[in-house]
Design a protein around this motif. Structure first.
Motif, PDB file in Angstrom:
ATOM      1  N   CYS A  44       8.566  76.204  48.341  1.00 13.16           N
ATOM      2  CA  CYS A  44       8.760  74.748  48.360  1.00 13.16           C
ATOM      3  C   CYS A  44       7.640  74.045  49.118  1.00 13.16           C
ATOM      4  O   CYS A  44       7.199  72.961  48.722  1.00 13.16           O
ATOM      5  CB  CYS A  44      10.109  74.390  48.981  1.00 13.16           C
ATOM      6  SG  CYS A  44      11.519  74.779  47.929  1.00 13.16           S
ATOM      7  N   GLU A  45       7.184  74.670  50.176  1.00 15.21           N
ATOM      8  CA  GLU A  45       6.124  74.062  50.992  1.00 15.21           C
ATOM      9  C   GLU A  45       4.799  73.961  50.253  1.00 15.21           C
ATOM     10  O   GLU A  45       3.928  73.188  50.647  1.00 15.21           O
ATOM     11  CB  GLU A  45       5.965  74.832  52.306  1.00 15.21           C
ATOM     12  CG  GLU A  45       7.144  74.627  53.235  1.00 15.21           C
ATOM     13  CD  GLU A  45       7.102  75.485  54.480  1.00 15.21           C
ATOM     14  OE1 GLU A  45       7.600  75.019  55.507  1.00 15.21           O
ATOM     15  OE2 GLU A  45       6.576  76.623  54.415  1.00 15.21           O
ATOM     16  N   ILE A  50       7.953  70.185  54.559  1.00 16.34           N
ATOM     17  CA  ILE A  50       9.373  69.894  54.694  1.00 16.34           C
ATOM     18  C   ILE A  50       9.550  69.204  56.047  1.00 16.34           C
ATOM     19  O   ILE A  50       9.275  69.800  57.089  1.00 16.34           O
ATOM     20  CB  ILE A  50      10.217  71.184  54.603  1.00 16.34           C
ATOM     21  CG1 ILE A  50       9.987  71.831  53.233  1.00 16.34           C
ATOM     22  CG2 ILE A  50      11.692  70.880  54.832  1.00 16.34           C
ATOM     23  CD1 ILE A  50      10.501  73.238  53.122  1.00 16.34           C
ATOM     24  N   GLU A  54      14.741  67.250  56.895  1.00 11.12           N
ATOM     25  CA  GLU A  54      15.051  67.769  55.569  1.00 11.12           C
ATOM     26  C   GLU A  54      15.469  69.236  55.652  1.00 11.12           C
ATOM     27  O   GLU A  54      15.156  69.923  56.615  1.00 11.12           O
ATOM     28  CB  GLU A  54      13.825  67.656  54.650  1.00 11.12           C
ATOM     29  CG  GLU A  54      13.406  66.242  54.372  1.00 11.12           C
ATOM     30  CD  GLU A  54      12.161  66.178  53.506  1.00 11.12           C
ATOM     31  OE1 GLU A  54      12.010  65.174  52.819  1.00 11.12           O
ATOM     32  OE2 GLU A  54      11.345  67.127  53.521  1.00 11.12           O
ATOM     33  N   VAL A  56      16.070  72.788  52.892  1.00  7.46           N
ATOM     34  CA  VAL A  56      16.028  73.379  51.562  1.00  7.46           C
ATOM     35  C   VAL A  56      17.313  74.167  51.407  1.00  7.46           C
ATOM     36  O   VAL A  56      17.623  75.037  52.227  1.00  7.46           O
ATOM     37  CB  VAL A  56      14.795  74.291  51.391  1.00  7.46           C
ATOM     38  CG1 VAL A  56      14.808  74.963  50.026  1.00  7.46           C
ATOM     39  CG2 VAL A  56      13.514  73.499  51.590  1.00  7.46           C
TER      40      VAL A  56
END
Length: 80
Positions: A44-45, A50, A54, A56
């Motif tokens: 995701c990074e 992030i 937030e 995940v």
């Protein structure tokens, strides 16, 4: 805040399980899910950092219909 419960993971028998809710005041989706593993977070990074406020999370694909139901409910809040 007033949350409308849409549903939980259909394969879960536990009380604490992935769930989908809608904030009735803002229309925001509130998702309770599994904390993502480090590999998922790292992937995701790649798309951006992030932020500290937030998280995940993961929801199983079998919850797709619950997400659709939440979206439909937001589009037509007068129909329940």
């Amino acid at each position: 805040m007033s949350l409308r419960y849409v549903g939980k993971d259909p394969n879960s028998e536990e009380e604490n399980c992935p769930s989908v809710l809608v904030d009735e005041q803002t229309g925001d989706y509130v998702l309770q899910g599994w904390v993502a593993d480090e590999g998922t977070i790292t992937e995701c990074e790649k798309f951006g950092p992030i932020a500290p406020n937030e998280a995940v999370i993961r929801l199983p694909a079998r919850m797709t219909e619950l997400l659709k139901e939440a979206i439909r409910a937001n589009e037509h809040p007068d129909v329940r």
